[in-house]
Design a protein around this motif. Sequence first.
Motif, PDB file in Angstrom:
ATOM      1  N   LEU A 154       0.760  -1.220  -0.090  1.00  0.00           N
ATOM      2  CA  LEU A 154      -0.174   0.108  -0.099  1.00  0.00           C
ATOM      3  C   LEU A 154       0.719   1.177   0.003  1.00  0.00           C
ATOM      4  CD1 LEU A 154      -2.604  -1.214   2.328  1.00  0.00           C
ATOM      5  CD2 LEU A 154      -3.019  -0.724   0.217  1.00  0.00           C
ATOM      6  N   LEU A 155       2.085   1.284   0.645  1.00  0.00           N
ATOM      7  CA  LEU A 155       2.977   2.346   0.770  1.00  0.00           C
ATOM      8  C   LEU A 155       3.346   2.817  -0.624  1.00  0.00           C
ATOM      9  CD1 LEU A 155       4.559   2.003   4.481  1.00  0.00           C
ATOM     10  CD2 LEU A 155       2.717   3.665   3.607  1.00  0.00           C
ATOM     11  N   LEU A 156       4.090   1.615  -1.238  1.00  0.00           N
ATOM     12  CA  LEU A 156       4.439   1.743  -2.611  1.00  0.00           C
ATOM     13  C   LEU A 156       3.467   2.036  -3.795  1.00  0.00           C
ATOM     14  CD1 LEU A 156       6.703  -1.833  -2.698  1.00  0.00           C
ATOM     15  CD2 LEU A 156       7.437   0.652  -2.949  1.00  0.00           C
ATOM     16  N   PHE A 157       2.352   1.780  -3.465  1.00  0.00           N
ATOM     17  CA  PHE A 157       1.229   2.344  -4.196  1.00  0.00           C
ATOM     18  C   PHE A 157       0.832   3.717  -4.239  1.00  0.00           C
ATOM     19  CE2 PHE A 157      -3.446   3.208  -4.506  1.00  0.00           C
ATOM     20  CZ  PHE A 157      -3.409   3.453  -6.148  1.00  0.00           C
ATOM     21  N   HIS A 158       0.935   4.135  -2.969  1.00  0.00           N
ATOM     22  CA  HIS A 158       0.817   5.720  -2.748  1.00  0.00           C
ATOM     23  C   HIS A 158       2.022   6.342  -2.916  1.00  0.00           C
ATOM     24  CE1 HIS A 158      -3.223   5.232  -1.236  1.00  0.00           C
ATOM     25  NE2 HIS A 158      -2.838   4.042  -0.534  1.00  0.00           N
ATOM     26  N   ALA A 159       3.009   5.972  -2.594  1.00  0.00           N
ATOM     27  CA  ALA A 159       4.189   6.746  -3.018  1.00  0.00           C
ATOM     28  C   ALA A 159       4.695   6.813  -4.442  1.00  0.00           C
ATOM     29  CB  ALA A 159       5.525   6.068  -2.224  1.00  0.00           C
ATOM     30  N   PHE A 160       4.626   5.569  -5.187  1.00  0.00           N
ATOM     31  CA  PHE A 160       5.162   5.496  -6.524  1.00  0.00           C
ATOM     32  C   PHE A 160       4.130   5.173  -7.503  1.00  0.00           C
ATOM     33  CE2 PHE A 160       8.549   4.350  -3.616  1.00  0.00           C
ATOM     34  CZ  PHE A 160       9.417   5.315  -3.885  1.00  0.00           C
ATOM     35  N   GLY A 161       2.781   4.836  -7.065  1.00  0.00           N
ATOM     36  CA  GLY A 161       1.842   4.596  -8.063  1.00  0.00           C
ATOM     37  C   GLY A 161       1.896   3.172  -8.424  1.00  0.00           C
ATOM     38  N   TRP A 162       2.617   2.312  -7.855  1.00  0.00           N
ATOM     39  CA  TRP A 162       2.717   0.896  -8.177  1.00  0.00           C
ATOM     40  C   TRP A 162       1.536   0.045  -7.692  1.00  0.00           C
ATOM     41  CZ3 TRP A 162       8.625  -0.221  -6.119  1.00  0.00           C
ATOM     42  CH2 TRP A 162       9.427   0.397  -6.812  1.00  0.00           C
ATOM     43  N   TRP A 163       0.546   0.271  -8.602  1.00  0.00           N
ATOM     44  CA  TRP A 163      -0.870  -0.444  -8.089  1.00  0.00           C
ATOM     45  C   TRP A 163      -0.625  -1.997  -8.149  1.00  0.00           C
ATOM     46  CZ3 TRP A 163      -2.397  -4.170 -11.390  1.00  0.00           C
ATOM     47  CH2 TRP A 163      -1.882  -3.902 -12.702  1.00  0.00           C
ATOM     48  N   TRP A 164       0.319  -2.650  -8.789  1.00  0.00           N
ATOM     49  CA  TRP A 164       0.527  -4.080  -8.768  1.00  0.00           C
ATOM     50  C   TRP A 164       1.126  -4.601  -7.517  1.00  0.00           C
ATOM     51  CZ3 TRP A 164       5.691  -4.351  -8.427  1.00  0.00           C
ATOM     52  CH2 TRP A 164       6.392  -3.355  -8.772  1.00  0.00           C
ATOM     53  N   ALA A 165       1.903  -3.745  -6.743  1.00  0.00           N
ATOM     54  CA  ALA A 165       2.798  -4.143  -5.566  1.00  0.00           C
ATOM     55  C   ALA A 165       1.793  -5.159  -4.586  1.00  0.00           C
ATOM     56  CB  ALA A 165       3.167  -3.197  -5.049  1.00  0.00           C
ATOM     57  N   ASP A 166       0.629  -4.660  -4.379  1.00  0.00           N
ATOM     58  CA  ASP A 166      -0.188  -5.212  -3.498  1.00  0.00           C
ATOM     59  C   ASP A 166      -0.690  -6.544  -3.957  1.00  0.00           C
ATOM     60  OD1 ASP A 166      -2.458  -4.947  -1.346  1.00  0.00           O
ATOM     61  OD2 ASP A 166      -3.542  -5.302  -3.004  1.00  0.00           O
ATOM     62  N   ARG A 167      -0.796  -6.732  -5.231  1.00  0.00           N
ATOM     63  CA  ARG A 167      -1.057  -7.943  -5.692  1.00  0.00           C
ATOM     64  C   ARG A 167       0.226  -8.971  -5.853  1.00  0.00           C
ATOM     65  NH1 ARG A 167      -4.834  -4.809  -5.051  1.00  0.00           N
ATOM     66  NH2 ARG A 167      -6.458  -4.424  -6.759  1.00  0.00           N
ATOM     67  N   VAL A 168       1.170  -8.398  -6.103  1.00  0.00           N
ATOM     68  CA  VAL A 168       2.464  -9.279  -6.170  1.00  0.00           C
ATOM     69  C   VAL A 168       2.712  -9.869  -4.791  1.00  0.00           C
ATOM     70  CG1 VAL A 168       4.866  -9.209  -6.601  1.00  0.00           C
ATOM     71  CG2 VAL A 168       3.335  -8.242  -8.353  1.00  0.00           C
ATOM     72  N   VAL A 169       2.398  -8.873  -3.828  1.00  0.00           N
ATOM     73  CA  VAL A 169       2.756  -9.361  -2.277  1.00  0.00           C
ATOM     74  C   VAL A 169       1.834 -10.618  -2.051  1.00  0.00           C
ATOM     75  CG1 VAL A 169       1.980  -8.658  -0.017  1.00  0.00           C
ATOM     76  CG2 VAL A 169       3.653  -7.240  -1.348  1.00  0.00           C
ATOM     77  N   ALA A 170       0.705 -10.479  -2.562  1.00  0.00           N
ATOM     78  CA  ALA A 170      -0.381 -11.645  -2.331  1.00  0.00           C
ATOM     79  C   ALA A 170       0.062 -12.631  -3.019  1.00  0.00           C
ATOM     80  CB  ALA A 170      -1.849 -11.288  -2.795  1.00  0.00           C
ATOM     81  N   LEU A 171       0.569 -12.786  -4.115  1.00  0.00           N
ATOM     82  CA  LEU A 171       1.166 -13.797  -4.942  1.00  0.00           C
ATOM     83  C   LEU A 171       2.579 -14.435  -4.154  1.00  0.00           C
ATOM     84  CD1 LEU A 171       1.071 -12.894  -8.625  1.00  0.00           C
ATOM     85  CD2 LEU A 171      -0.162 -15.028  -7.679  1.00  0.00           C
ATOM     86  N   VAL A 172       3.209 -13.617  -3.575  1.00  0.00           N
ATOM     87  CA  VAL A 172       4.227 -14.341  -2.698  1.00  0.00           C
ATOM     88  C   VAL A 172       3.905 -15.035  -1.685  1.00  0.00           C
ATOM     89  CG1 VAL A 172       6.328 -13.569  -1.335  1.00  0.00           C
ATOM     90  CG2 VAL A 172       5.913 -12.516  -3.495  1.00  0.00           C
ATOM     91  N   VAL A 173       2.831 -14.429  -0.858  1.00  0.00           N
ATOM     92  CA  VAL A 173       2.328 -15.272   0.329  1.00  0.00           C
ATOM     93  C   VAL A 173       1.632 -16.318  -0.103  1.00  0.00           C
ATOM     94  CG1 VAL A 173       0.547 -14.926   2.114  1.00  0.00           C
ATOM     95  CG2 VAL A 173       2.085 -13.205   1.314  1.00  0.00           C
ATOM     96  N   ALA A 174       0.893 -16.572  -1.493  1.00  0.00           N
ATOM     97  CA  ALA A 174       0.365 -17.713  -2.055  1.00  0.00           C
ATOM     98  C   ALA A 174       1.377 -18.701  -2.109  1.00  0.00           C
ATOM     99  CB  ALA A 174      -0.420 -17.365  -3.158  1.00  0.00           C
ATOM    100  N   CYS A 175       2.560 -18.281  -2.482  1.00  0.00           N
ATOM    101  CA  CYS A 175       3.676 -19.339  -2.879  1.00  0.00           C
ATOM    102  C   CYS A 175       4.361 -19.878  -1.421  1.00  0.00           C
ATOM    103  CB  CYS A 175       4.819 -18.586  -3.527  1.00  0.00           C
ATOM    104  SG  CYS A 175       4.529 -18.189  -5.237  1.00  0.00           S
ATOM    105  N   VAL A 176       4.313 -19.162  -0.495  1.00  0.00           N
ATOM    106  CA  VAL A 176       4.691 -19.415   0.965  1.00  0.00           C
ATOM    107  C   VAL A 176       3.701 -20.509   1.593  1.00  0.00           C
ATOM    108  CG1 VAL A 176       5.323 -18.730   3.320  1.00  0.00           C
ATOM    109  CG2 VAL A 176       6.400 -17.504   1.299  1.00  0.00           C
ATOM    110  N   ALA A 177       2.339 -20.029   1.519  1.00  0.00           N
ATOM    111  CA  ALA A 177       1.345 -21.152   1.895  1.00  0.00           C
ATOM    112  C   ALA A 177       1.505 -22.438   1.307  1.00  0.00           C
ATOM    113  CB  ALA A 177       0.049 -20.283   1.736  1.00  0.00           C
ATOM    114  N   ALA A 178       1.524 -22.525   0.034  1.00  0.00           N
ATOM    115  CA  ALA A 178       1.534 -23.575  -0.892  1.00  0.00           C
ATOM    116  C   ALA A 178       2.787 -24.464  -0.137  1.00  0.00           C
ATOM    117  CB  ALA A 178       1.616 -23.185  -2.332  1.00  0.00           C
TER     118      ALA A 178
END
Length: 195
Positions: A154-178
Amino acid sequence: MRLSVASVLAGLVIGGLSVTVGLLDHSLGVLGTGLGVLADVAGSVVLIWRFRVEQRQPHQAGRVEARAAVLVSGALGLIAVVLTIESVRALVAGTHPGSSPLTLTAAGLAVVVLPPLAHLKRRTAIALASRALRGDSTLSAIGAATGLLAVAGLLLFHAFGWWWADRVVALVVACVAAAESYEVSRGDDRIDEGD
């Protein structure tokens, strides 16, 4: 038992708030935090059941531990599937997370409350050689890590407009969970600090 009860109580508040806010603000990182925390609640409920059965029927400990490990592994696998599907959908659609202060608060609560629980559960899992409790400690750690990553996304989105960062974070967590779902389901009773 006390760690599992504490996990359920904290998790219901943090998880419910995170899922609600994540859905309202379209933040997959915060939604992932909520799902992780609610899966931790489910894992802790399973562990409470496991410990109660073991107290009443010590001869059933091995069977109950194996069932608890399967249920915790399933919760981890479910997190992986849901977060992967939702992340890919959001990346393809190009949706942006919301910016409510409550969104950051929900994720921040997980960062503060869950790491000590994860650490204590892992230490107890090693002492008890419990795969189920190990998996439950990972559920707590995933909730904490997802909260931290959600805040970062969320901070990356608000600071740099990286809307995809939140989504990539969720994918990383999905890999760890799997990966952890696989480890817990393997059936290896050896629980080491190095695992």
